[in-house]
Design an enzyme around this catalytic site. Sequence first.
Site, short mmCIF file in Angstrom:
data_model
loop_
_atom_site.label_atom_id
_atom_site.label_comp_id
_atom_site.label_asym_id
_atom_site.label_seq_id
_atom_site.Cartn_x
_atom_site.Cartn_y
_atom_site.Cartn_z
N ARG A 93 -7.37 1.79 14.79
CA ARG A 93 -6.97 2.42 13.64
C ARG A 93 -6.86 4.01 13.76
O ARG A 93 -8.12 4.44 13.95
CB ARG A 93 -7.79 1.88 12.41
CG ARG A 93 -7.42 2.61 11.17
CD ARG A 93 -8.01 1.84 10.09
NE ARG A 93 -7.30 0.80 9.66
CZ ARG A 93 -7.33 0.20 8.41
NH1 ARG A 93 -8.10 0.73 7.41
NH2 ARG A 93 -6.63 -0.73 7.94
N HIS A 147 1.74 -0.47 9.74
CA HIS A 147 0.62 -1.54 9.73
C HIS A 147 1.00 -2.90 9.83
O HIS A 147 1.16 -3.52 8.83
CB HIS A 147 -0.02 -1.18 8.34
CG HIS A 147 -1.18 -1.93 7.89
ND1 HIS A 147 -2.04 -2.29 8.85
CD2 HIS A 147 -1.96 -1.84 6.94
CE1 HIS A 147 -3.35 -2.63 8.29
NE2 HIS A 147 -3.51 -2.31 7.11
N GLN A 173 -0.88 -6.12 8.53
CA GLN A 173 -0.90 -6.20 7.18
C GLN A 173 0.47 -6.93 6.83
O GLN A 173 0.49 -8.12 6.16
CB GLN A 173 -0.77 -4.75 6.45
CG GLN A 173 -0.64 -4.82 5.06
CD GLN A 173 -1.75 -5.41 4.39
OE1 GLN A 173 -3.05 -5.18 4.52
NE2 GLN A 173 -1.88 -6.41 3.36
N ASP A 202 1.75 -0.03 -3.01
CA ASP A 202 0.68 0.31 -2.23
C ASP A 202 0.22 2.00 -2.73
O ASP A 202 0.85 2.44 -3.66
CB ASP A 202 0.84 0.42 -0.89
CG ASP A 202 -0.17 0.91 0.22
OD1 ASP A 202 -1.35 0.89 -0.34
OD2 ASP A 202 0.06 1.51 1.08
N CYS A 211 -1.65 -4.35 -0.76
CA CYS A 211 -2.42 -4.53 0.50
C CYS A 211 -3.88 -4.29 0.27
O CYS A 211 -4.67 -4.65 1.34
CB CYS A 211 -1.75 -3.36 1.60
SG CYS A 211 -1.91 -1.90 1.23
N ARG A 242 -5.29 -12.10 5.95
CA ARG A 242 -5.16 -11.38 6.90
C ARG A 242 -6.04 -12.04 8.23
O ARG A 242 -5.90 -12.03 9.30
CB ARG A 242 -6.08 -10.03 6.54
CG ARG A 242 -5.19 -9.11 5.74
CD ARG A 242 -4.02 -8.28 6.38
NE ARG A 242 -4.35 -7.50 7.50
CZ ARG A 242 -5.04 -6.55 7.56
NH1 ARG A 242 -5.04 -5.72 6.22
NH2 ARG A 242 -5.45 -5.66 8.59
#
Length: 296
Positions: A101, A128, A131, A215, A255, A283
């Site tokens: 990340r 991402h 996700q 988001d 998310c 996830r």
Amino acid sequence: MSRDFLSIKDLTRNEIEELFGFAAGLKLSRKTHDKPLNNKTLGLVFEKPSNRTRVSFEVGMFELGGNTIYLGSDEIKLGKREAIKDAARVLSRYLDAMVIRTFSHDRLLEMAQHSSVPVINGLTDLLHPCQALSDLFTIKEKKGLKDITLAFVGDGNNVLNSLLYGCSKLGVKINIACPKGYEPNKDILKNAGAFAKLFGSALDAVEGADIVYTDVWASMGQEKEQKKRSRIFKPFQVNSKLLSLAKRNAVVMHCLPAHRGEEITDDVLDSRQSIVIDQAENRLHLQKAILVKLLQ
Ligand code: CP
Ligand code: NVA
């Protein structure tokens, strides 16, 4: 599937469908399935904070019989304490795979280029993919994937870029409403072709949609722009008035983490239409499927 998982762009539709089937099986048999990753260790190289991504990968590895090592921003200091390529080559001798990340997507690509073990994109400024792929798995569970329209309202960020790749691979229509200057990546939008449509207003994008997705307005690394963005993005808030324009049985996705009262109101986030907690749970199941595919 290729060695790494860096972008949904690299997966075929068949590979995605296979992952979804596998994840559904792992979800059903969560407490009883095999532990195929016995003796494997996953490194989590995180230069930004995380709840869902970190915990779901750690628990996922544990449930599959493997181990994890978390390496936060104070540990490795990629490119500062040592060159990215040296860190990548050394970590490859200890670990069986890594989740990265980080900030610029190029940092992830450099790690992947110099690693000899699979690298998974755990979020960059550009993408991402874990996700978005798991979100499409959630959409499949809740709505099916046929004749579905997702409306994304807010910032044209990493999550939207990955949703664009995923939606176009699976034939899901995606209506987008972003303030001028905050649209998703141009090339990714172009790549999505007829599946993606930009709208001038949130109201037009949401009308008749099956899913309303938003988001944060300022992503990790953009904290200094928070105030300015709050002003610009105000007409793009997902609130009950906006949601009432979507289909009556529409679901709301985010998310997470959410900035309550900014991009989404409390009543919408906590409403019966909101599926954000199921979304977060998935996830785990989807990433377990990715881990087994890459590591077994
Ligand atoms: N959605 C998501 O990736 O959450 P975290 O930043 O908490 O990992
Ligand atoms: N767009 C957000 C997603 C967080 C999971 C960010 O990059 O901060």
